[in-house]
Write a protein that holds these residues in place. Structure first.
Motif, PDB file in Angstrom:
ATOM      1  N   HIS A 205      -9.189  79.232 -33.391  1.00  0.00           N
ATOM      2  CA  HIS A 205     -10.231  78.287 -32.985  1.00  0.00           C
ATOM      3  C   HIS A 205      -9.621  76.936 -32.609  1.00  0.00           C
ATOM      4  O   HIS A 205     -10.022  76.304 -31.627  1.00  0.00           O
ATOM      5  CB  HIS A 205     -11.261  78.109 -34.110  1.00  0.00           C
ATOM      6  CG  HIS A 205     -12.083  79.334 -34.372  1.00  0.00           C
ATOM      7  ND1 HIS A 205     -13.252  79.596 -33.690  1.00  0.00           N
ATOM      8  CD2 HIS A 205     -11.894  80.369 -35.239  1.00  0.00           C
ATOM      9  CE1 HIS A 205     -13.764  80.743 -34.127  1.00  0.00           C
ATOM     10  NE2 HIS A 205     -12.957  81.233 -35.063  1.00  0.00           N
ATOM     11  N   GLU A 206      -8.633  76.504 -33.386  1.00  0.00           N
ATOM     12  CA  GLU A 206      -7.983  75.212 -33.118  1.00  0.00           C
ATOM     13  C   GLU A 206      -7.222  75.237 -31.799  1.00  0.00           C
ATOM     14  O   GLU A 206      -7.316  74.306 -30.990  1.00  0.00           O
ATOM     15  CB  GLU A 206      -7.034  74.887 -34.269  1.00  0.00           C
ATOM     16  CG  GLU A 206      -6.229  73.614 -34.067  1.00  0.00           C
ATOM     17  CD  GLU A 206      -5.218  73.394 -35.187  1.00  0.00           C
ATOM     18  OE1 GLU A 206      -4.322  72.544 -34.997  1.00  0.00           O
ATOM     19  OE2 GLU A 206      -5.319  74.084 -36.218  1.00  0.00           O
ATOM     20  N   GLU A 207      -6.465  76.303 -31.554  1.00  0.00           N
ATOM     21  CA  GLU A 207      -5.641  76.364 -30.353  1.00  0.00           C
ATOM     22  C   GLU A 207      -6.443  76.646 -29.084  1.00  0.00           C
ATOM     23  O   GLU A 207      -5.924  76.498 -27.986  1.00  0.00           O
ATOM     24  CB  GLU A 207      -4.540  77.413 -30.512  1.00  0.00           C
ATOM     25  CG  GLU A 207      -3.497  77.054 -31.549  1.00  0.00           C
ATOM     26  CD  GLU A 207      -2.817  75.730 -31.248  1.00  0.00           C
ATOM     27  OE1 GLU A 207      -2.675  75.378 -30.058  1.00  0.00           O
ATOM     28  OE2 GLU A 207      -2.427  75.036 -32.198  1.00  0.00           O
ATOM     29  N   GLN A 209      -8.677  74.748 -28.236  1.00  0.00           N
ATOM     30  CA  GLN A 209      -8.864  73.390 -27.714  1.00  0.00           C
ATOM     31  C   GLN A 209      -7.667  73.064 -26.816  1.00  0.00           C
ATOM     32  O   GLN A 209      -6.732  72.377 -27.203  1.00  0.00           O
ATOM     33  CB  GLN A 209      -8.955  72.380 -28.871  1.00  0.00           C
ATOM     34  CG  GLN A 209      -9.963  72.748 -29.942  1.00  0.00           C
ATOM     35  CD  GLN A 209     -11.375  72.834 -29.382  1.00  0.00           C
ATOM     36  OE1 GLN A 209     -11.801  71.966 -28.609  1.00  0.00           O
ATOM     37  NE2 GLN A 209     -12.110  73.868 -29.763  1.00  0.00           N
ATOM     38  N   GLN A 211      -7.063  71.194 -24.436  1.00  0.00           N
ATOM     39  CA  GLN A 211      -6.725  69.838 -24.012  1.00  0.00           C
ATOM     40  C   GLN A 211      -5.580  69.253 -24.838  1.00  0.00           C
ATOM     41  O   GLN A 211      -4.960  68.260 -24.442  1.00  0.00           O
ATOM     42  CB  GLN A 211      -7.949  68.920 -24.104  1.00  0.00           C
ATOM     43  CG  GLN A 211      -8.478  68.666 -25.507  1.00  0.00           C
ATOM     44  CD  GLN A 211      -9.523  69.692 -25.929  1.00  0.00           C
ATOM     45  OE1 GLN A 211      -9.593  70.770 -25.353  1.00  0.00           O
ATOM     46  NE2 GLN A 211     -10.337  69.326 -26.909  1.00  0.00           N
ATOM     47  N   HIS A 212      -5.266  69.889 -25.961  1.00  0.00           N
ATOM     48  CA  HIS A 212      -4.170  69.416 -26.811  1.00  0.00           C
ATOM     49  C   HIS A 212      -2.831  70.048 -26.436  1.00  0.00           C
ATOM     50  O   HIS A 212      -1.800  69.692 -27.009  1.00  0.00           O
ATOM     51  CB  HIS A 212      -4.475  69.713 -28.287  1.00  0.00           C
ATOM     52  CG  HIS A 212      -5.738  69.092 -28.786  1.00  0.00           C
ATOM     53  ND1 HIS A 212      -6.018  67.755 -28.650  1.00  0.00           N
ATOM     54  CD2 HIS A 212      -6.816  69.632 -29.410  1.00  0.00           C
ATOM     55  CE1 HIS A 212      -7.200  67.491 -29.186  1.00  0.00           C
ATOM     56  NE2 HIS A 212      -7.702  68.616 -29.648  1.00  0.00           N
ATOM     57  N   TRP A 213      -2.837  70.975 -25.494  1.00  0.00           N
ATOM     58  CA  TRP A 213      -1.595  71.626 -25.109  1.00  0.00           C
ATOM     59  C   TRP A 213      -0.659  70.666 -24.393  1.00  0.00           C
ATOM     60  O   TRP A 213      -1.089  69.786 -23.644  1.00  0.00           O
ATOM     61  CB  TRP A 213      -1.879  72.796 -24.179  1.00  0.00           C
ATOM     62  CG  TRP A 213      -2.483  73.997 -24.836  1.00  0.00           C
ATOM     63  CD1 TRP A 213      -2.871  74.135 -26.135  1.00  0.00           C
ATOM     64  CD2 TRP A 213      -2.765  75.250 -24.201  1.00  0.00           C
ATOM     65  NE1 TRP A 213      -3.390  75.373 -26.354  1.00  0.00           N
ATOM     66  CE2 TRP A 213      -3.338  76.080 -25.190  1.00  0.00           C
ATOM     67  CE3 TRP A 213      -2.597  75.728 -22.910  1.00  0.00           C
ATOM     68  CZ2 TRP A 213      -3.737  77.384 -24.909  1.00  0.00           C
ATOM     69  CZ3 TRP A 213      -2.992  77.029 -22.626  1.00  0.00           C
ATOM     70  CH2 TRP A 213      -3.558  77.843 -23.630  1.00  0.00           C
TER      71      TRP A 213
END
Length: 302
Positions: A205-207, A209, A211-213
């Motif tokens: 679920h966290e990954e 997201q 836009q944080h890559w």
């Protein structure tokens, strides 16, 4: 140079170079999630291309086989492969993968009645394996732990499921375009991968997201999705249909050499005389694998 041989060279290069972006992406993204977000957009894009060609009608009797193909070549195969790559050296994974691909493809094709066994194929497989051993002999003296050995076994299982699915896909490819078959199998298999990831991988679920890559992860994903899946997998299915599974699988004798060359070019990795001998042996194996027996060629001409 024929169109199919050009396709073959493109396939060899792409699948010889995907190990680096895959390993990089796995440093941040859980394995099953990475496989899912690789194949879902690839499947959607391929289906859009197939629809643009007016090529999307599938008979009811073929849906079960298509589902099995997607389960084997996408869901099971890549969940296993990406999981194993967390615990195994990239080069060692490539050795295991490329060594067993032609063996499994030929064996399953013979079992399924898609190909007849010929001495030329046996010789190609034997030379290919010998060439791979020469190519990676300098690195094999490094001791591997039991975790890496177990991961290598998982890679072999991954390859077996992919090859069996590829052989099962050949009858479908006589009726439907490779774009449609790849699109359906990638989308269905990719959706199941996402479901499994969200259900069982703690960081999924966290990954998601994205836009944080980092930019490196984005580039790795784009390479795997566009080149490694949309383009290369479609080419492979075309070659499976037109050449047969074992001849199409002869990319496994060329792609390791490309991987070694790119490693030398990009990372200044060693490439010596022993590796050069391995390259020559593998090229000979590839020639034997993709060259049709004379009797078959004459019969086709008549």
């Amino acid at each position: 140079m024929s169109r199919r041989f050009v396709y073959f060279l493109v396939l060899c290069f792409i699948w010889g170079s995907t190990w680096i972006p895959a390993k990089l992406a796995l440093s941040a993204v859980p394995p099953v999630l990475l496989a899912g977000i690789r194949f879902v957009p690839a499947g959607l894009l391929l289906l859009v291309i197939a629809a643009a060609k007016g090529n999307t009608r599938i008979a009811r009797k073929d849906w079960l086989r298509l589902g099995v193909v997607g389960l084997l070549t996408t869901t099971i195969s890549y969940a296993l492969m990406f999981w194993a790559m967390q615990f195994i050296r990239t080069g060692f994974a490539a050795v295991v993968d490329f060594t067993v691909v032609p063996v499994f493809l030929l064996a399953f094709a013979v079992i399924a009645g898609e190909e007849a066994f010929h001495w030329r194929q046996a010789m190609a497989i034997a030379l290919g394996i010998v060439g791979l051993l020469f190519l990676f002999l300098p690195s094999l003296h490094v001791g591997s732990n039991m975790t890496e050995f177990g991961a290598a076994l998982v890679v072999i299982l991954s390859v077996a499921t992919y090859c069996w699915g590829s052989v099962l896909a050949r009858p479908l490819l006589r009726t439907y375009s490779s774009t449609l078959v790849a699109g359906v199998s990638n989308l269905a298999g990719g959706i199941l991968l996402l479901v499994l990831s969200l259900a069982f991988e703690p960081r999924a679920h966290e990954e998601l997201q994205v836009q944080h890559w980092s930019w490196a992860i984005w580039l790795s994903w784009a390479y795997l999705f566009l080149l490694g899946t949309v383009i290369a997998a479609t080419i492979f299915l075309v070659l499976v249909r037109e050449w047969g599974p074992s001849r199409a699988g002869s990319y496994a004798f060329v792609s390791p050499g490309i991987a070694v060359f790119l490693g030398w070019l990009v990372f200044d990795e060693r490439f010596g005389v022993v590796e050069g001998i391995g390259m020559l042996i593998m090229l000979t194996a590839t020639y034997l694998a993709i060259k049709r027996p004379e009797a078959t060629t004459k019969a086709a001409a008549e």
